[in-house]
Scaffold this motif. Structure first.
Motif, PDB file in Angstrom:
ATOM      1  N   ALA A   1     -54.947  19.442  -4.883  1.00 56.28           N
ATOM      2  CA  ALA A   1     -53.588  19.989  -4.946  1.00 56.28           C
ATOM      3  C   ALA A   1     -52.591  18.915  -5.370  1.00 56.28           C
ATOM      4  O   ALA A   1     -51.733  19.134  -6.240  1.00 56.28           O
ATOM      5  N   PHE A   2     -52.693  17.704  -4.787  1.00 57.43           N
ATOM      6  CA  PHE A   2     -51.802  16.613  -5.197  1.00 57.43           C
ATOM      7  C   PHE A   2     -52.050  16.211  -6.655  1.00 57.43           C
ATOM      8  O   PHE A   2     -51.115  15.882  -7.387  1.00 57.43           O
TER       9      PHE A   2
ATOM     10  N   TYR B   1     -50.235  18.752  -8.703  1.00 60.72           N
ATOM     11  CA  TYR B   1     -48.793  18.495  -8.729  1.00 60.72           C
ATOM     12  C   TYR B   1     -48.465  17.313  -9.649  1.00 60.72           C
ATOM     13  O   TYR B   1     -47.461  17.341 -10.388  1.00 60.72           O
TER      14      TYR B   1
ATOM     15  N   ILE C   1     -48.683  18.512 -13.224  1.00 57.62           N
ATOM     16  CA  ILE C   1     -47.494  19.290 -13.584  1.00 57.62           C
ATOM     17  C   ILE C   1     -46.319  18.363 -13.878  1.00 57.62           C
ATOM     18  O   ILE C   1     -45.595  18.539 -14.873  1.00 57.62           O
ATOM     19  N   ALA C   2     -46.139  17.348 -13.018  1.00 56.62           N
ATOM     20  CA  ALA C   2     -45.025  16.415 -13.220  1.00 56.62           C
ATOM     21  C   ALA C   2     -45.209  15.635 -14.524  1.00 56.62           C
ATOM     22  O   ALA C   2     -44.254  15.488 -15.317  1.00 56.62           O
TER      23      ALA C   2
ATOM     24  N   ILE D   1     -56.202  26.478  -7.758  1.00 51.37           N
ATOM     25  CA  ILE D   1     -55.857  25.060  -7.801  1.00 51.37           C
ATOM     26  C   ILE D   1     -56.807  24.307  -8.729  1.00 51.37           C
ATOM     27  O   ILE D   1     -56.384  23.524  -9.597  1.00 51.37           O
TER      28      ILE D   1
ATOM     29  N   SER E   1     -55.839  22.845 -12.363  1.00 46.03           N
ATOM     30  CA  SER E   1     -55.986  21.396 -12.500  1.00 46.03           C
ATOM     31  C   SER E   1     -56.829  21.052 -13.714  1.00 46.03           C
ATOM     32  O   SER E   1     -56.489  20.142 -14.499  1.00 46.03           O
TER      33      SER E   1
END
Length: 236
Positions: free
Chosen positions: A9-10, A13, A16-17, A105, A109
């Motif tokens: 999950a991290f 994220y 995405i960033a 997820i 990813s």
């Protein structure tokens, strides 16, 4: 959420960033190319492909594991047990929800990991294309400048040729006039020579006549002297 899915999950994220940062419109491809050309990326470049394919394999394994979990908790056996016992029903739906969440997820990813690599590749290609187009534009500008210079040189050469032709035309006109004058002078000289020849012929004829007259007078003089000498001889 277990540790592995928390890490995924991290990682999602972070992807995405990074993709959002790469898609910022006011950062040009040349700037990104200069960023990608830092020494740290050159140091990491030998490990980049290994890391990329390792992450793909890990995400694919997690994705198929999530698919297996979704199929496991969405099977008809679990649904039948859930209908019999309400607690089992909630537990099964919770497990199914977590499996579907893990599926999304891992799937996103994997998708964003491929997209991020493609975006980086396209940014480098765009930067190289822009640099090549800048070089081509510089070559085109120099070619246009050289063409303009050649055109100006051709115009100057044409103007010089026109001026030369005009000057040659003026010179030819002058030479033609001088040739006509010389022809007239030659004609006058020929006429003078003809007259002189005629006078010389006349003088020759006159001299010839004088010579003949002189011979005749000389003969008469001898004839006059001869009778006198003959008379003197008789008297003696």
């Amino acid at each position: 959420m277990t540790l592995q899915w928390t890490a995924v999950a991290f990682f999602l994220y972070a992807e995405i960033a990074v993709n959002l940062i790469l898609c910022i419109p006011f950062i040009s491809a040349k700037r990104w190319r200069s960023v990608f050309g830092l020494k740290i990326w050159n140091w990491l470049s030998p490990y980049w492909n290994k890391c990329f394919f390792t992450m793909i394999m890990v995400l694919i394994v997690l994705f198929f594991d999530a698919v297996r979990e979704v199929q496991k908790y969405s099977g008809p056996e679990n649904m039948q047990d859930a209908k019999v016992n309400p607690n089992v029903y909630d537990h099964v739906h919770m497990k199914l929800f977590r499996a579907q969440r893990n599926l999304y997820i891992s799937g996103f990813s994997l998708f964003l990991w491929l997209i991020m690599r493609r975006v980086v590749t396209l940014l480098n290609q765009v930067a190289v294309t822009l640099e090549g187009s800048a070089g081509l534009q510089a070559q085109m500008d120099s070619a246009v400048k050289a063409t303009r210079q050649h055109q100006e040189d051709n115009l100057m050469l044409k103007q010089a040729l026109l001026d030369e032709e005009r000057s040659m035309s003026v010179k030819n006109q002058r030479l033609k006039l001088e040739a006509e004058k010389l022809a007239e002078q030659v004609k006058v000289a020929e006429e003078t020579v003809r007259k002189s020849n005629a006078e010389v012929e006349a003088m020759k004829r006159q001299a010839k006549g004088l010579a003949q007259e002189y011979d005749r007078l000389l003969r008469e003089h001898h004839q006059l002297q001869n009778p006198q000498s003959a008379a003197d001889k008789k008297d003696q």
